[in-house]
Design an enzyme around this catalytic site. Structure first.
Site, PDB file in Angstrom:
ATOM      1  N   HIS A 298       3.804 -39.548 -19.756  1.00 47.34           N
ATOM      2  CA  HIS A 298       2.505 -40.226 -19.846  1.00 47.34           C
ATOM      3  C   HIS A 298       2.329 -41.001 -21.150  1.00 47.34           C
ATOM      4  CE1 HIS A 298      -1.627 -41.026 -18.837  1.00 47.34           C
ATOM      5  NE2 HIS A 298      -2.079 -40.412 -19.910  1.00 47.34           N
TER       6      HIS A 298
ATOM      7  N   SER B 209      -4.122 -45.079 -20.078  1.00 44.08           N
ATOM      8  CA  SER B 209      -4.704 -43.913 -19.445  1.00 44.08           C
ATOM      9  C   SER B 209      -6.193 -44.139 -19.164  1.00 44.08           C
ATOM     10  CB  SER B 209      -4.459 -42.682 -20.335  1.00 44.08           C
ATOM     11  OG  SER B 209      -4.753 -41.488 -19.672  1.00 44.08           O
TER      12      SER B 209
ATOM     13  N   ASP C 104       5.365 -39.837 -14.829  1.00 45.92           N
ATOM     14  CA  ASP C 104       4.050 -39.571 -15.409  1.00 45.92           C
ATOM     15  C   ASP C 104       3.332 -38.567 -14.518  1.00 45.92           C
ATOM     16  OD1 ASP C 104       1.404 -39.599 -16.308  1.00 45.92           O
ATOM     17  OD2 ASP C 104       1.435 -41.734 -16.768  1.00 45.92           O
TER      18      ASP C 104
END
Length: 330
Positions: free
Chosen positions: A308, A182, A269
């Site tokens: 995610h 991320s 995601d």
């Protein structure tokens, strides 16, 4: 005021806040800074536990220690040993540092925004990597977890750079792979750019749920859904990032990465949309034609619902990582 009037007043107030919030962010750009890092937000399962005790989070053969990066930053670090290290563990620093020289690959793990190195999905990934007989070294950047200081783009990259050099000084010729997730992909790509330019590159770069740059992800992030269609969104919100020096331009930084790259992204995601991973991959492939860098992109079908943070649940993940690490050359 009657009930209808109360609702009308509340609705009007929300409309005013909706319209004015972008202007407030432009006027006070530090708000955007907090939204990007969310370093003050802790996971409920972590808040009452002690980061000095990684065993309380289910991590075996893991030590906690601290490194002074500069006058502003002392970072908290976990070093988890490979599963094949056995159970004869010594508490002195020399024992742990010597373990880094024994040949097992080392993963420098750079987490995303909010919480700390103890967030559950991060711990689960660390456990899996240890089962592959890798060392995992994970830090909390300045301002995160129990690390001191206040985060900035240059600051969190500096923390990661410091820890990388600490590892390299002790690991000798053992492969070192940087793994970013991320926001950590933006940090990891910029760090790797600097390392490659300075002649001290890692052996590989793994980017989990990557993005092209901060402005792109901000336009597509769920938090911006209500505001991205306002005509002054770019002027108010995105310009605030420039004013406080937040860019994370992975699509530019990746041009200087001259080592093998593995990108991992779940199709479902919704925090960092899969399309941003594809765009970064496309840009990296374009650069590869010049640098001859090996690059691989792995998509995980949306039917699995990894989202995610859930790639650690994938039975296929480990084989992709094993194949990538085994292909690296020293």
């Amino acid at each position: 005021m009657d009930l209808l009037g109360t609702f009308a007043w509340s609705g009007g107030g929300l409309c005013v806040i909706y319209v004015l919030l972008p202007f407030i962010v432009r006027l006070f750009p530090w708000i955007a800074h907090k939204i990007v890092f969310l370093h003050f937000v802790e996971h409920p399962k972590v808040v009452f536990k002690d980061l000095k005790k990684p065993e309380s989070f289910g991590l075996k053969n893991t030590r906690n220690f601290y490194l002074d990066v500069d006058e502003e930053s002392t970072i908290g670090v976990w070093h988890a040993l490979p599963e094949n290290s056995g159970d004869q563990i010594d508490s002195n620093d020399g024992f742990w540092e010597k373990k880094l020289q024994e040949g097992n690959p080392i993963i420098l793990y750079l987490h995303g925004n909010s919480s700390s190195r103890a967030q559950p999905h991060r711990v689960e990934l660390m456990k899996l990597l240890c089962k592959l007989n890798y060392h995992v070294v994970a830090l909390d950047y300045r301002g995160f977890g129990d690390s001191t200081g206040f985060p900035s783009e240059d600051g969190v990259v500096a923390d990661s750079y410091f820890l990388y050099r600490w590892i390299r000084k002790r690991s000798g010729e053992v492969p070192v792979v940087i793994w970013g997730h991320s926001l950590g992909t933006g940090i990891g790509t910029k760090l790797t750019k600097q390392l490659c330019e300075n002649g001290e590159p890692p052996d590989g770069l793994i980017l989990q749920a990557p993005f092209t740059n901060l402005k792109h992800v901000s336009k597509l992030h769920p938090f911006s859904t209500l505001f991205r269609f306002l005509p002054w969104f770019d002027w108010a919100i995105l310009s605030a990032f420039d004013r406080i020096g937040l860019h994370f331009k992975s699509d530019e930084n990746i041009a200087s990465v001259t080592i093998p790259i593995l990108l991992l992204h779940a199709e479902d995601d919704f925090t960092i949309p899969h399309e941003l991973g594809e765009r970064l991959h496309k840009e990296a492939r374009r650069v590869c034609e010049v640098t001859s860098t090996d690059i691989h992109f792995v998509s995980f079908d949306k039917k699995h619902q990894y989202g995610h943070n859930g790639l650690y649940k994938s039975p296929e993940l480990l084989q992709h990582v094993v194949n990538f690490v085994a292909s690296l050359k020293r």
